[in-house]
Design an enzyme around this catalytic site. Structure first.
Site, PDB file in Angstrom:
ATOM      1  N   GLU A  43       0.817  -1.212   0.000  1.00  0.00           N
ATOM      2  CA  GLU A  43       0.000   0.000   0.000  1.00  0.00           C
ATOM      3  C   GLU A  43       0.845   1.254   0.000  1.00  0.00           C
ATOM      4  OE1 GLU A  43      -1.770  -0.622   4.122  1.00  0.00           O
ATOM      5  OE2 GLU A  43      -0.996   1.414   4.188  1.00  0.00           O
ATOM      6  N   GLU A 134     -14.491   0.764   6.912  1.00  0.00           N
ATOM      7  CA  GLU A 134     -13.436   0.521   7.901  1.00  0.00           C
ATOM      8  C   GLU A 134     -13.524   1.595   8.979  1.00  0.00           C
ATOM      9  OE1 GLU A 134      -9.576   0.265   6.007  1.00  0.00           O
ATOM     10  OE2 GLU A 134      -8.526   0.726   7.862  1.00  0.00           O
TER      11      GLU A 134
HETATM   12  C1  MC0 Z   1     -16.570  -7.989  -1.267  1.00  0.00           C
HETATM   13  N1  MC0 Z   1     -17.800  -7.500  -1.497  1.00  0.00           N
HETATM   14  C2  MC0 Z   1     -17.745  -6.169  -1.494  1.00  0.00           C
HETATM   15  C3  MC0 Z   1     -16.386  -5.849  -1.259  1.00  0.00           C
HETATM   16  N2  MC0 Z   1     -15.686  -7.001  -1.123  1.00  0.00           N
HETATM   17  N3  MC0 Z   1     -18.696  -5.238  -1.663  1.00  0.00           N
HETATM   18  C4  MC0 Z   1     -18.298  -3.950  -1.615  1.00  0.00           C
HETATM   19  N4  MC0 Z   1     -17.004  -3.555  -1.418  1.00  0.00           N
HETATM   20  C5  MC0 Z   1     -16.040  -4.480  -1.243  1.00  0.00           C
HETATM   21  N5  MC0 Z   1     -14.781  -4.082  -1.051  1.00  0.00           N
HETATM   22  C6  MC0 Z   1     -19.027  -8.268  -1.753  1.00  0.00           C
HETATM   23  C7  MC0 Z   1     -18.833  -9.206  -2.938  1.00  0.00           C
HETATM   24  O1  MC0 Z   1     -19.097  -8.558  -4.162  1.00  0.00           O
HETATM   25  C8  MC0 Z   1     -19.831 -10.299  -2.644  1.00  0.00           C
HETATM   26  O2  MC0 Z   1     -21.116  -9.870  -3.027  1.00  0.00           O
HETATM   27  C9  MC0 Z   1     -19.796 -10.379  -1.120  1.00  0.00           C
HETATM   28  O3  MC0 Z   1     -19.295  -9.127  -0.650  1.00  0.00           O
HETATM   29  C10 MC0 Z   1     -18.882 -11.506  -0.653  1.00  0.00           C
HETATM   30  O4  MC0 Z   1     -17.618 -11.273  -1.240  1.00  0.00           O
HETATM   31  P1  MC0 Z   1     -16.545 -12.389  -1.609  1.00  0.00           P
HETATM   32  O5  MC0 Z   1     -15.811 -11.945  -2.810  1.00  0.00           O
HETATM   33  O6  MC0 Z   1     -17.194 -13.739  -1.624  1.00  0.00           O
HETATM   34  O7  MC0 Z   1     -15.526 -12.306  -0.438  1.00  0.00           O
HETATM   35  P2  MC0 Z   1     -15.600 -12.760   1.079  1.00  0.00           P
HETATM   36  O8  MC0 Z   1     -16.995 -12.989   1.545  1.00  0.00           O
HETATM   37  O9  MC0 Z   1     -14.616 -13.870   1.244  1.00  0.00           O
HETATM   38  O10 MC0 Z   1     -14.990 -11.459   1.768  1.00  0.00           O
HETATM   39  C11 MC0 Z   1     -15.639 -10.206   1.738  1.00  0.00           C
HETATM   40  C12 MC0 Z   1     -15.176  -9.423   2.972  1.00  0.00           C
HETATM   41  C13 MC0 Z   1     -13.636  -9.381   2.932  1.00  0.00           C
HETATM   42  C14 MC0 Z   1     -15.790  -8.024   2.922  1.00  0.00           C
HETATM   43  C15 MC0 Z   1     -15.675 -10.157   4.242  1.00  0.00           C
HETATM   44  O11 MC0 Z   1     -13.210  -8.733   1.739  1.00  0.00           O
HETATM   45  C16 MC0 Z   1     -13.023  -8.737   4.120  1.00  0.00           C
HETATM   46  O12 MC0 Z   1     -12.857  -9.343   5.180  1.00  0.00           O
HETATM   47  N6  MC0 Z   1     -12.628  -7.438   3.990  1.00  0.00           N
HETATM   48  C17 MC0 Z   1     -11.997  -6.725   5.087  1.00  0.00           C
HETATM   49  C18 MC0 Z   1     -10.502  -6.746   4.964  1.00  0.00           C
HETATM   50  C19 MC0 Z   1     -10.021  -6.051   3.719  1.00  0.00           C
HETATM   51  O13 MC0 Z   1     -10.792  -5.685   2.826  1.00  0.00           O
HETATM   52  N7  MC0 Z   1      -8.660  -5.862   3.635  1.00  0.00           N
HETATM   53  C20 MC0 Z   1      -8.045  -5.166   2.527  1.00  0.00           C
HETATM   54  C21 MC0 Z   1      -7.777  -3.754   2.877  1.00  0.00           C
HETATM   55  P3  MC0 Z   1     -22.106 -10.824  -3.869  1.00  0.00           P
HETATM   56  O14 MC0 Z   1     -23.338  -9.993  -4.072  1.00  0.00           O
HETATM   57  O15 MC0 Z   1     -21.360 -11.182  -5.106  1.00  0.00           O
HETATM   58  O16 MC0 Z   1     -22.324 -12.015  -2.952  1.00  0.00           O
HETATM   59  S1  MC0 Z   1      -6.529  -3.667   4.096  1.00  0.00           S
HETATM   60  C22 MC0 Z   1      -6.538  -2.101   4.668  1.00  0.00           C
HETATM   61  O17 MC0 Z   1      -7.312  -1.328   4.210  1.00  0.00           O
HETATM   62  C23 MC0 Z   1      -5.522  -1.798   5.758  1.00  0.00           C
HETATM   63  C24 MC0 Z   1      -4.144  -2.048   5.259  1.00  0.00           C
HETATM   64  C25 MC0 Z   1      -5.648  -0.386   6.313  1.00  0.00           C
HETATM   65  O18 MC0 Z   1      -6.581   0.368   5.990  1.00  0.00           O
HETATM   66  O19 MC0 Z   1      -4.791   0.008   7.112  1.00  0.00           O
END
Ligand code: MC0
Length: 147
Positions: A43, A134
């Site tokens: 990042e 977040e």
């Molecule tokens: C997934 N979905 C989203 C999305 N990511 N919707 C909007 N915005 C997003 N960013 C939607 C998908 O389209 C899908 O919808 C549903 O959520 C399930 O997604 P998936 O592809 O099956 O993925 P999952 O369920 O395994 O995980 C989704 C989840 C995950 C949000 C739980 O991405 C997560 O834990 N995110 C939090 C951590 C993260 O994003 N880290 C990266 C940034 P449909 O309708 O198709 O079912 S790290 C960061 O930012 C740190 C470094 C910082 O700020 O300091």
């Protein structure tokens, strides 16, 4: 209490190339870079402005370091673009508990380490009208000294 927008997370294929666009086009320079292995991202933080609560407002460019990371999966499905918004708070623990009590899924039991030693948690996008959200307590923010 959520007091500001801490950052907007932008998923991209190449952090350096994307940072070049933001520098050339808007004059935003990279203030910080790191790899967060837990989150699976490389990042760059581009400072937009500062505030007086220990935080600032940033653009956060996110390049996946693993295909199966949250950003890797999202990029494969959607291409580049806005991945999440982050609200700043002096107390991520209290705010995530309060928001969780309203029926919104908080993704972590305890806040984890975020960019620049912040403490972060996420709210499920399906509970937030499609926006991955977040919550961030910046390093140096008042309540952080308690942890
Ligand atoms: C997934 N979905 C989203 C999305 N990511 N919707 C909007 N915005 C997003 N960013 C939607 C998908 O389209 C899908 O919808 C549903 O959520 C399930 O997604 P998936 O592809 O099956 O993925 P999952 O369920 O395994 O995980 C989704 C989840 C995950 C949000 C739980 O991405 C997560 O834990 N995110 C939090 C951590 C993260 O994003 N880290 C990266 C940034 P449909 O309708 O198709 O079912 S790290 C960061 O930012 C740190 C470094 C910082 O700020 O300091």
């Amino acid at each position: 209490m959520l007091t500001r927008i801490d950052h907007i997370g932008i998923a991209c294929f190449d952090v350096e190339e994307t940072a070049g666009f933001y520098a050339r086009t808007y004059g935003f320079e990279v203030a910080h870079t790191e790899v967060n292995e837990e989150q699976g991202v490389r990042e760059a933080m581009l400072r937009v402005n500062g505030t007086d609560d220990g935080g600032a407002t940033w653009l956060q460019l996110l390049e996946p370091v693993r295909e199966d990371s949250a950003v890797g999966k999202w990029l494969a499905k959607n291409g580049e673009g806005v991945h999440h918004i982050a609200f700043g708070t002096a107390d991520v623990d209290a705010d995530s508990e309060e928001i969780g009590e309203k029926g919104v899924r908080v993704l972590y039991d305890e806040p984890r380490r975020g960019s620049m030693d912040s403490r972060i948690t996420f709210l499920h996008p399906k509970d937030c009208h499609g926006v991955l959200t977040e919550l961030v307590t910046a390093a140096g923010s008042s309540s952080r000294a308690d942890h």
